[in-house]
Design an enzyme around this catalytic site. Structure first.
Site, PDB file in Angstrom:
ATOM      1  N   GLU A   1      30.531   9.398  -5.175  1.00 35.57           N
ATOM      2  CA  GLU A   1      31.371   8.800  -4.130  1.00 35.57           C
ATOM      3  C   GLU A   1      31.748   7.361  -4.476  1.00 35.57           C
ATOM      4  O   GLU A   1      30.885   6.484  -4.516  1.00 35.57           O
ATOM      5  CB  GLU A   1      30.591   8.806  -2.809  1.00 35.57           C
ATOM      6  CG  GLU A   1      29.962  10.139  -2.501  1.00 35.57           C
ATOM      7  CD  GLU A   1      28.857  10.035  -1.442  1.00 35.57           C
ATOM      8  OE1 GLU A   1      28.887   9.108  -0.614  1.00 35.57           O
ATOM      9  OE2 GLU A   1      27.942  10.868  -1.465  1.00 35.57           O
TER      10      GLU A   1
ATOM     11  N   HIS B   1      33.950  10.320  -0.213  1.00 34.11           N
ATOM     12  CA  HIS B   1      32.633  10.996  -0.321  1.00 34.11           C
ATOM     13  C   HIS B   1      32.801  12.333  -1.059  1.00 34.11           C
ATOM     14  O   HIS B   1      32.535  13.420  -0.508  1.00 34.11           O
ATOM     15  CB  HIS B   1      32.121  11.215   1.108  1.00 34.11           C
ATOM     16  CG  HIS B   1      30.677  11.552   1.246  1.00 34.11           C
ATOM     17  ND1 HIS B   1      30.093  12.628   0.624  1.00 34.11           N
ATOM     18  CD2 HIS B   1      29.695  10.950   1.965  1.00 34.11           C
ATOM     19  CE1 HIS B   1      28.802  12.680   0.967  1.00 34.11           C
ATOM     20  NE2 HIS B   1      28.539  11.661   1.777  1.00 34.11           N
TER      21      HIS B   1
HETATM   22  O1  TA6 Z   1      26.478   9.718   0.726  1.00 34.52           O
HETATM   23  C1  TA6 Z   1      25.183  10.154   0.845  1.00 34.52           C
HETATM   24  C2  TA6 Z   1      24.908  10.379   2.300  1.00 34.52           C
HETATM   25  O2  TA6 Z   1      25.068   9.187   3.025  1.00 34.52           O
HETATM   26  C3  TA6 Z   1      23.510  10.966   2.439  1.00 34.52           C
HETATM   27  O3  TA6 Z   1      22.549  10.045   2.881  1.00 34.52           O
HETATM   28  C4  TA6 Z   1      23.757  12.120   3.352  1.00 34.52           C
HETATM   29  O4  TA6 Z   1      22.869  12.579   4.196  1.00 34.52           O
HETATM   30  C5  TA6 Z   1      25.156  12.384   3.302  1.00 34.52           C
HETATM   31  O5  TA6 Z   1      25.845  11.301   2.838  1.00 34.52           O
HETATM   32  C6  TA6 Z   1      25.896  13.433   4.023  1.00 34.52           C
HETATM   33  O6  TA6 Z   1      26.198  12.917   5.254  1.00 34.52           O
HETATM   34  P1  TA6 Z   1      26.844  13.779   6.390  1.00 34.52           P
HETATM   35  O7  TA6 Z   1      26.967  12.855   7.565  1.00 34.52           O
HETATM   36  O8  TA6 Z   1      28.162  14.253   5.879  1.00 34.52           O
HETATM   37  O9  TA6 Z   1      25.890  14.923   6.638  1.00 34.52           O
END
Ligand code: TA6
Length: 278
Positions: free
Chosen positions: A254, A155
């Site tokens: 990601e 990510h």
């Molecule tokens: O990768 C995108 C995502 O899934 C978004 O929907 C988002 O809110 C984010 O990742 C961040 O997630 P987190 O759990 O790290 O706040």
């Protein structure tokens, strides 16, 4: 040189300096939170308001999402993006190679706690190669007697001059699922961003991201999905670990196995996915 360090609160990480680059990797989450090639700017963005604490994910760097991506498919009470990013991994290898680059291998296996969240035995390995490029390989071995389905993501939060400067090439003519409108669309042109974005692209080729300072090539392996995320102003204001303008200098690109690209891994088999940033 590889140094083992810890913050005052006991948060453990490794600091690597070699002829090509410097990097920092936390043992919690096998979380790479800095990578800076020599004489170049930081590849990775980390929020100035990020936590560096046991049980909390770092807002920035490269969180490892496993064994599911996003919300759990059937149980919203389970942790978003799985448990790997907040688990303590084991360092199993740290090697300075003949060419001066550094290889670090971290490993996560099932625990009594993880089995309550996800009832499978597994060995998850993250190989991080720190050279003039950053290469990350995640190997997911099924150590159980039954097959499992796995969703993953590296990510990555890229550090950029300004999100509105960015041009992403390589997504043209691919389809994407827009999580904000819950619809599937086709990307026609190189991607530019001027508002909140949360999309899962179906793509397995190289994608490049340019801003005012540099071009980063993203070369995936074992992945047919690339997630593009920026929370923009309103959403980041609701997040405790983002500063007011933090969203401007970050973009998540990601490399993932998400949505239709989740993988079934049979007993004793291994799924390998990863990415190289150059
Ligand atoms: O990768 C995108 C995502 O899934 C978004 O929907 C988002 O809110 C984010 O990742 C961040 O997630 P987190 O759990 O790290 O706040």
């Amino acid at each position: 040189m590889i140094q083992h360090k810890q913050l005052q609160n006991g948060f453990k990480y490794m600091e690597i300096n070699n002829v090509y680059a410097s990097a920092k990797i936390a043992l919690q989450g096998a979380h790479i939170w800095a990578y800076t090639p020599k004489d170049k700017s930081d590849l990775l963005w980390v929020s100035e308001a990020s936590y560096f604490e046991e049980g909390k994910t770092i807002r920035g760097g490269i969180p490892v999402c496993f064994p599911w991506f996003g919300k759990h498919a059937t149980d919203a009470s389970l942790p978003q993006h799985g448990f790997a990013r907040t688990s303590l991994w084991k360092l199993v290898k740290e090697v300075v190679q003949a060419d001066g680059s550094t290889l670090v291998r971290l490993e996560l296996r099932e625990t009594a706690q993880s089995l309550k969240l996800w009832p499978y035995k597994f060995t998850l390995t993250l190989d991080v190669h720190i050279a003039d490029s950053l290469s990350i390989t995640m190997s997911i071995k099924n150590a159980d007697e039954k097959a499992f389905e796995v969703g993953t993501a590296l990510h990555t939060y890229l550090h950029i001059s300004d999100v509105e400067d960015v041009n992403i090439d390589g997504l043209q003519n691919t389809s994407y699922f827009d999580a904000l409108t819950q619809s599937t669309q086709i990307q026609k042109d190189p991607l530019q961003i001027d508002k909140e974005i949360d999309r899962v692209y179906t793509v397995s080729n190289r994608v490049s991201m340019s801003d005012k300072h540099h071009t980063i090539n993203i070369e995936p392996q074992g992945s047919n999905t690339l997630v593009v995320w920026n929370p923009w102003k309103k959403k980041s204001a609701s997040m405790g670990d983002m500063t007011k303008d933090g969203y401007k200098t970050m973009l998540c690109l990601e490399t993932a196995n998400a949505r239709e690209d989740v993988r079934v891994v049979k007993p004793q088999e291994t799924h390998v996915m990863g990415v190289i940033y150059r």
